[in-house]
Write an enzyme that holds these catalytic residues in place. Structure first.
Site, PDB file in Angstrom:
ATOM      1  CD  GLU A  69      75.211  58.311  40.663  1.00 34.60           C
ATOM      2  OE1 GLU A  69      75.984  59.290  40.744  1.00 34.60           O
ATOM      3  OE2 GLU A  69      75.095  57.600  39.630  1.00 34.60           O
ATOM      4  CG  HIS A 123      54.791  37.720  32.093  1.00 33.48           C
ATOM      5  ND1 HIS A 123      54.057  38.401  33.037  1.00 33.48           N
ATOM      6  CD2 HIS A 123      55.196  38.646  31.186  1.00 33.48           C
ATOM      7  CE1 HIS A 123      54.017  39.688  32.717  1.00 33.48           C
ATOM      8  NE2 HIS A 123      54.699  39.861  31.599  1.00 33.48           N
ATOM      9  CG  HIS A 175      57.462  37.924  27.196  1.00 36.60           C
ATOM     10  ND1 HIS A 175      58.685  37.660  27.754  1.00 36.60           N
ATOM     11  CD2 HIS A 175      57.030  39.070  27.778  1.00 36.60           C
ATOM     12  CE1 HIS A 175      58.976  38.605  28.636  1.00 36.60           C
ATOM     13  NE2 HIS A 175      57.989  39.476  28.658  1.00 36.60           N
ATOM     14  CG  HIS A 189      75.708  69.154  39.810  1.00 37.74           C
ATOM     15  ND1 HIS A 189      75.757  69.166  38.430  1.00 37.74           N
ATOM     16  CD2 HIS A 189      76.732  68.345  40.222  1.00 37.74           C
ATOM     17  CE1 HIS A 189      76.767  68.399  38.027  1.00 37.74           C
ATOM     18  NE2 HIS A 189      77.371  67.891  39.093  1.00 37.74           N
TER      19      HIS A 189
END
Length: 685
Positions: A418, A29, A264, A480
């Site tokens: 998280e 890149h 890019h 869960h």
């Protein structure tokens, strides 16, 4: 001081090195390095303090390239400053076994702080590094002794800004008022799909202002070196907020394709490489050229960094005289060795001790060792009371201005974030003075999987406290209840998954997690109570597996983890009473550690001659390595009281016994019957 031709020459040297390296590799890149060369030059030469001869100096400024695909920018800079990266290393960019891989890897390349590439991860790592500096300063800095005063600088691009983890981390940093963190946003409006107007039209400036950041905008990142310097200088003056400098640049500056997605992620064509060099005053027939005057300029600043380290070393000696205990603690932490005798604080249990959930047993470990291991930090993603991650006298890590904690606090309130929590912990661990642990439900570690993977890849000592580890969590139900989660993380290289069956195994898990300097760990812990086992000891647990119950002339071996070990022990009694079958039980709290034992020991645990059946209330995927037959849960769970859920799926002594008898019957004519341990070994060779 202003900027002159030598600065422009240095900037264009960075650009041409990126052009040459990506062209030689036929991969990479070039766009971001060509666009961000001016800000990199200004930042590293005017602001950052570091010593290339000692990349690990404790008080160095930290730099994170969150848009890690642009790593030739960083490799070029590190080479010119005299880190251990040669021109040949640049020529071998993206080659096998080079120290210049396709994205920055902390353990491959001197001067790389954290492993980045998956977008947004480096952003959150930088927040962790800044937190670690603030905490270390809070612990060790005293009047006249600023032992930790460094800044963390981070580059990020549009892709990072789009990733959710960057939003989580930016919100966290704003709340924490991290004035030591300066992020520079490469506002080039280009991603792989082209102009970002196709997918990303938000006002990033207002977004960061809303997070509580100090924000500036430099509109000409291609030419305005002085504007870049002034913005960084102003950002450093803001000490009660993190800073974001929006820097509008032209991706691939100088290329025929500048400002487009074509530059890019693709090397420039040969004719474009030549015209870029001609435009910047370089010989188009030569490659990997660094003018001597550029080396001289960069080496001069590197020498200033070496001198700064010497001053810091002298300060440390004076500090040692006036603050003997703190200095001793600091010096020990920098070796990454734990305090002598800390393991004597680990709780030890007898079979007569009361049953407890392993999440509570984990809490008991933290309560027992937090004073003995002062570098241990803990925290939770808004589940403190459920994860049991906070010792009673813990002080929160918070900006003192909020009145709810201190910089020296060791408990982190990550909020419902998280993914950011995991990546922030990677940054905390990379700083070198702390060991982070953080909690959530096991099922929600999957939210953090990208960062967990980088914990393993970058060899960070991070501890994931993952409670509510199975259908045993009960009423919250299948949304869960983890099924595939442990199989996923057990498949991850350089990662330890622990599922302890009782208190001694929990202490063993913490012992190995804390003493393993280069391997992260996940502790899968129950909500429901577990009995303390007869054959369990910490010494047995640290082997990753052991014989929990031996029976001479057994017909079957039951191998299990966590809550199913005690169920298997009950099943042994049931088998004897109802089927006249003798069984033995192996507890396997950590497959990865067990795998590292010698073959003789493993065959002692899981021997030849009798069949082995695994028992775990999760996916059976991966258990074929340790058992002939598997009793698990290859479907989603159910909502209800945990004992009823276990009964529904026949995870009871009777259900285990029924399947054990079937296993014995199926394999009784197979002679000789190899242990699955040796079978797996033979498959490898």
């Amino acid at each position: 001081m202003g900027y002159d031709k030598i600065d422009e020459l240095a900037v264009n040297t960075i650009r041409t090195l990126a052009v040459d390296a990506t062209f030689a590799a036929n991969s990479g890149h070039p766009g971001a390095p060509m666009g961000m060369a001016p800000v990199a030059h200004v930042l590293f030469n005017k602001f950052m303090t570091f010593n290339p001869k000692n990349p690990g100096w404790a008080n160095r400024d930290r730099f994170v390239l969150s848009n890690g695909h642009g790593c030739m920018l960083q490799y070029a800079i590190l080479h010119m400053f005299g880190y251990g990266i040669s021109i040949d290393d640049l020529k071998h960019f993206r080659h096998v076994d080079s120290i210049t891989p396709g994205h920055p890897e902390a353990h491959d390349t001197p001067g790389i702080e954290v492993t980045t590439g998956p977008l947004g991860q480096g952003f959150a790592n930088a927040v962790g590094l800044a937190c670690a500096q603030a905490h270390s300063a809070g612990v060790f800095n005293k009047p006249g002794f600023d032992m930790f005063s460094n800044h963390t600088y981070m580059f990020f691009g549009d892709g990072c800004a789009m990733e959710g983890i960057a939003s989580e981390a930016a919100s966290t940093a704003g709340h924490l008022q991290l004035g030591n963190l300066i992020a520079i946003y490469d506002d080039n409006h280009i991603s792989i799909d082209g102009d970002t107007k196709c997918a990303f039209t938000e006002d990033v400036t207002k977004r960061f202002e809303a997070y509580g950041w100090h924000v500036q905008w430099v509109k000409d990142g291609d030419h305005d070196y002085q504007g870049i310097e002034d913005a960084i200088k102003k950002a450093k003056e803001v000490t009660d907020k993190p800073s974001m400098i929006r820097l509008t640049t032209t991706i691939g500056f100088g290329s025929k394709l500048q400002g487009t997605g074509g530059v890019h992620g693709n090397p420039l064509k040969e004719d474009d490489c030549k015209q870029v060099k001609e435009k910047f005053g370089f010989d188009p027939t030569k490659t990997f050229v660094v003018p001597q005057e550029v080396y001289d300029m960069y080496h001069k600043h590197a020498a200033e960094g070496a001198a700064a380290e010497k001053e810091w070393d002298s300060l440390l000696e004076k500090y040692s005289a006036e603050h003997k205990d703190l200095a001793a603690d600091l010096k020990r932490r920098l070796t990454r060795m734990l305090p002598e005798g800390w393991q004597e604080k680990l709780p030890v249990y007898k079979p007569t001790d009361k049953p407890e959930a392993s999440r509570k047993l984990s809490e008991s470990v933290l309560e027992a060792i937090y004073e003995a291991v002062p570098e241990l930090l803990s925290g939770s993603a808004d589940l403190t009371g459920s994860n049991n991650t906070r010792w009673k006298k813990a002080i929160d890590f918070q900006p003192p201005s909020l009145g709810i904690g201190e910089w020296s606090g060791r408990y982190f309130r990550y909020g419902v974030r998280e993914h950011a929590m995991a990546a922030i912990m990677n940054g905390l661990a990379a700083y070198g003075t702390v060991i982070p642990a953080g909690g959530t439900f096991l099922n929600f570690v999957s939210y953090a999987a990208g960062a967990v993977r980088l914990s393993a890849l970058s060899h960070q000592r991070v501890i994931y406290i993952a409670t509510h580890d199975s259908i045993g969590l009960g009423e919250d139900g299948p949304t869960h209840q983890p099924i595939e989660t442990l199989a996923h993380f057990r498949a991850l290289p350089n990662f330890m998954v622990w599922r302890p069956a009782d208190g001694n195994e929990t202490s063993a898990a913490y012992y190995v997690a804390l003493t393993s300097q280069n391997t992260p760990s996940l502790l899968a812990l129950t909500r429901q109570n577990l009995p303390q086992l007869e054959g369990s000891t910490v010494a047995n647990g640290i082997k990753g597996g052991y014989v929990a119950l031996e029976n001479k002339d057994a017909h079957v071996t039951l191998v299990a983890t966590g809550s199913e070990v005690s169920l298997c022990l009950e099943a042994v009694k049931y088998l004897k009473e109802h089927n006249d079958v003798t069984a033995r039980v192996v507890s396997l709290p950590c497959m990865e550690v067990f795998d590292a034992q010698d073959e003789e020991y493993k065959l002692k645990c899981i021997p030849h001659g009798i069949p082995t059946m695994s028992v775990e209330v999760m996916s059976t995927f991966g258990w074929q390595k340790y058992s002939h037959e598997q009793f698990g849960l290859n479907r989603f769970g159910a909502s209800g009281a945990y004992k009823d859920v276990y009964k529904k799926f026949e995870f009871t002594p009777e259900g285990i016994a029924k399947r054990a008898v079937s296993t014995i019957d199926f394999y009784k004519e197979v002679k000789p019957l190899r242990s699955p341990i040796q079978r797996a070994f033979l498959q490898l060779i």
